[in-house]
Design a protein around this motif. Structure first.
Motif, PDB file in Angstrom:
ATOM      1  N   PRO A   1      60.300 145.996  61.146  1.00 45.43           N
ATOM      2  CA  PRO A   1      59.502 145.073  60.343  1.00 45.43           C
ATOM      3  C   PRO A   1      59.657 145.358  58.847  1.00 45.43           C
ATOM      4  CG  PRO A   1      58.210 146.000  62.143  1.00 45.43           C
ATOM      5  CD  PRO A   1      59.500 146.749  62.109  1.00 45.43           C
ATOM      6  N   GLY A   2      59.895 144.304  58.110  1.00 42.35           N
ATOM      7  CA  GLY A   2      59.998 144.433  56.662  1.00 42.35           C
ATOM      8  C   GLY A   2      61.379 144.819  56.141  1.00 42.35           C
ATOM      9  N   THR A   3      62.259 145.321  56.999  1.00 43.41           N
ATOM     10  CA  THR A   3      63.583 145.705  56.513  1.00 43.41           C
ATOM     11  C   THR A   3      64.706 144.961  57.213  1.00 43.41           C
ATOM     12  OG1 THR A   3      63.725 147.588  58.028  1.00 43.41           O
ATOM     13  CG2 THR A   3      62.872 148.032  55.829  1.00 43.41           C
ATOM     14  N   GLY A   4      64.567 144.730  58.491  1.00 37.39           N
ATOM     15  CA  GLY A   4      65.592 144.006  59.227  1.00 37.39           C
ATOM     16  C   GLY A   4      66.285 144.863  60.252  1.00 37.39           C
ATOM     17  N   LEU A   5      67.523 144.533  60.520  1.00 38.32           N
ATOM     18  CA  LEU A   5      68.320 145.223  61.529  1.00 38.32           C
ATOM     19  C   LEU A   5      68.720 146.592  61.008  1.00 38.32           C
ATOM     20  CD1 LEU A   5      68.986 143.863  64.206  1.00 38.32           C
ATOM     21  CD2 LEU A   5      71.204 143.248  63.272  1.00 38.32           C
TER      22      LEU A   5
ATOM     23  N   PRO B   1      67.726 139.917  59.180  1.00 43.79           N
ATOM     24  CA  PRO B   1      68.422 139.021  60.113  1.00 43.79           C
ATOM     25  C   PRO B   1      68.976 137.751  59.456  1.00 43.79           C
ATOM     26  CG  PRO B   1      66.440 139.847  61.134  1.00 43.79           C
ATOM     27  CD  PRO B   1      66.416 140.318  59.702  1.00 43.79           C
ATOM     28  N   ARG B   2      68.267 137.200  58.502  1.00 43.57           N
ATOM     29  CA  ARG B   2      68.727 135.967  57.850  1.00 43.57           C
ATOM     30  C   ARG B   2      69.853 136.219  56.853  1.00 43.57           C
ATOM     31  NH1 ARG B   2      64.178 131.636  57.867  1.00 43.57           N
ATOM     32  NH2 ARG B   2      62.922 132.465  59.560  1.00 43.57           N
TER      33      ARG B   2
ATOM     34  N   SER C   1      74.989 141.412  67.366  1.00 40.73           N
ATOM     35  CA  SER C   1      73.574 141.774  67.211  1.00 40.73           C
ATOM     36  C   SER C   1      72.882 141.904  68.567  1.00 40.73           C
ATOM     37  CB  SER C   1      72.876 140.718  66.355  1.00 40.73           C
ATOM     38  OG  SER C   1      71.505 140.978  66.256  1.00 40.73           O
ATOM     39  N   ASP C   2      73.104 140.932  69.449  1.00 39.70           N
ATOM     40  CA  ASP C   2      72.498 140.984  70.782  1.00 39.70           C
ATOM     41  C   ASP C   2      73.009 142.190  71.570  1.00 39.70           C
ATOM     42  OD1 ASP C   2      71.137 138.654  70.212  1.00 39.70           O
ATOM     43  OD2 ASP C   2      72.380 137.370  71.483  1.00 39.70           O
ATOM     44  N   THR C   3      74.304 142.426  71.515  1.00 34.40           N
ATOM     45  CA  THR C   3      74.895 143.562  72.233  1.00 34.40           C
ATOM     46  C   THR C   3      74.350 144.877  71.691  1.00 34.40           C
ATOM     47  OG1 THR C   3      76.902 142.329  72.735  1.00 34.40           O
ATOM     48  CG2 THR C   3      77.068 144.737  72.786  1.00 34.40           C
TER      49      THR C   3
ATOM     50  N   LEU D   1      81.116 144.439  66.663  1.00 35.47           N
ATOM     51  CA  LEU D   1      80.163 145.544  66.798  1.00 35.47           C
ATOM     52  C   LEU D   1      80.509 146.663  65.814  1.00 35.47           C
ATOM     53  CD1 LEU D   1      77.697 146.724  68.315  1.00 35.47           C
ATOM     54  CD2 LEU D   1      79.347 147.837  69.835  1.00 35.47           C
ATOM     55  N   ILE D   2      81.786 146.969  65.702  1.00 37.20           N
ATOM     56  CA  ILE D   2      82.214 148.000  64.742  1.00 37.20           C
ATOM     57  C   ILE D   2      81.777 147.602  63.335  1.00 37.20           C
ATOM     58  CG2 ILE D   2      84.211 149.125  63.657  1.00 37.20           C
ATOM     59  CD1 ILE D   2      85.656 148.797  66.408  1.00 37.20           C
ATOM     60  N   ARG D   3      82.022 146.344  62.958  1.00 36.67           N
ATOM     61  CA  ARG D   3      81.643 145.873  61.619  1.00 36.67           C
ATOM     62  C   ARG D   3      80.134 145.966  61.396  1.00 36.67           C
ATOM     63  NH1 ARG D   3      82.432 144.836  57.563  1.00 36.67           N
ATOM     64  NH2 ARG D   3      82.417 142.637  57.159  1.00 36.67           N
ATOM     65  N   LEU D   4      79.351 145.527  62.387  1.00 37.43           N
ATOM     66  CA  LEU D   4      77.894 145.544  62.249  1.00 37.43           C
ATOM     67  C   LEU D   4      77.376 146.967  62.095  1.00 37.43           C
ATOM     68  CD1 LEU D   4      75.170 144.006  62.342  1.00 37.43           C
ATOM     69  CD2 LEU D   4      75.199 144.362  64.819  1.00 37.43           C
ATOM     70  N   VAL D   5      77.780 147.851  62.987  1.00 37.87           N
ATOM     71  CA  VAL D   5      77.292 149.240  62.953  1.00 37.87           C
ATOM     72  C   VAL D   5      77.708 149.930  61.660  1.00 37.87           C
ATOM     73  CG1 VAL D   5      77.556 151.518  64.047  1.00 37.87           C
ATOM     74  CG2 VAL D   5      77.098 149.495  65.450  1.00 37.87           C
TER      75      VAL D   5
END
Length: 171
Positions: A69-73, A37-38, A56-58, A22-26
């Motif tokens: 939409p169009g950009t991702g997470l 996402p891909r 991602s789910d958390t 989570l730390i890495r993702l944020v």
């Protein structure tokens, strides 16, 4: 500053926030912008598919990221504020060389969250959170740690979705 967190709530929140994936993702999204996402696996190649999916789910379930939409997470306001909190925690740890002089960002964040966890419950509100086996940091370090603790408590108070019981996972 008083804390309205039960021991279970504090433990849940710290466990969630201290997740390395989570730390890495944020922090990756904060540093470099939205991630399609891909492209998650290519952007965070050090994380397994399971770790990426879980992070991602958390993050989505706790309203830290959303799919734009169009950009991702991308980070929500709560996610952006969490990234700022992570930065403050890591700065404190770096300034006071904990847990070591040289350490990765997520390790520093996790260490400081561990230091602060005991102080989030009502019976420990009068202490900043140093554990008995941690070397003394000094008056300035303790005062700085109290400031970082205040930032953590404010963030948690403003984001009750992170403090409560496990939320329903995002679809």
């Amino acid at each position: 500053m008083s804390t309205p967190f039960t021991p279970a709530e504090a433990r849940h929140a710290v466990d969630l926030l201290a997740s390395p994936s989570l730390i890495r993702l944020v922090t990756e999204i904060d540093d470099n912008g939205a991630i399609p996402p891909r492209r998650l696996a290519g952007t965070l190649p050090d994380l397994s598919a399971h770790q990426l999916r879980s992070a991602s789910d958390t993050a989505r379930a706790h309203d830290l990221v959303r799919i734009a939409p169009g950009t991702g997470l991308e980070l929500t306001d709560a996610g952006t504020e969490l990234a700022d909190l992570y930065d403050a925690l890591a700065r404190w740890a770096r300034r006071h060389s904990v847990p070591a002089t040289v350490c990765e960002f997520s390790g520093r964040v996790r260490h400081v969250l561990g230091l602060l966890a005991p102080s989030l419950t009502p019976e420990n509100t009068d202490r900043p959170g140093l554990l008995p086996d941690v070397h003394p940091i000094g008056t300035e370090g303790d005062a700085d740690l109290a400031c970082v603790r205040t930032l953590l408590i404010q963030w948690l108070a403003g984001n009750p979705q992170v403090v409560g019981a496990e939320p329903v996972r995002a679809a």
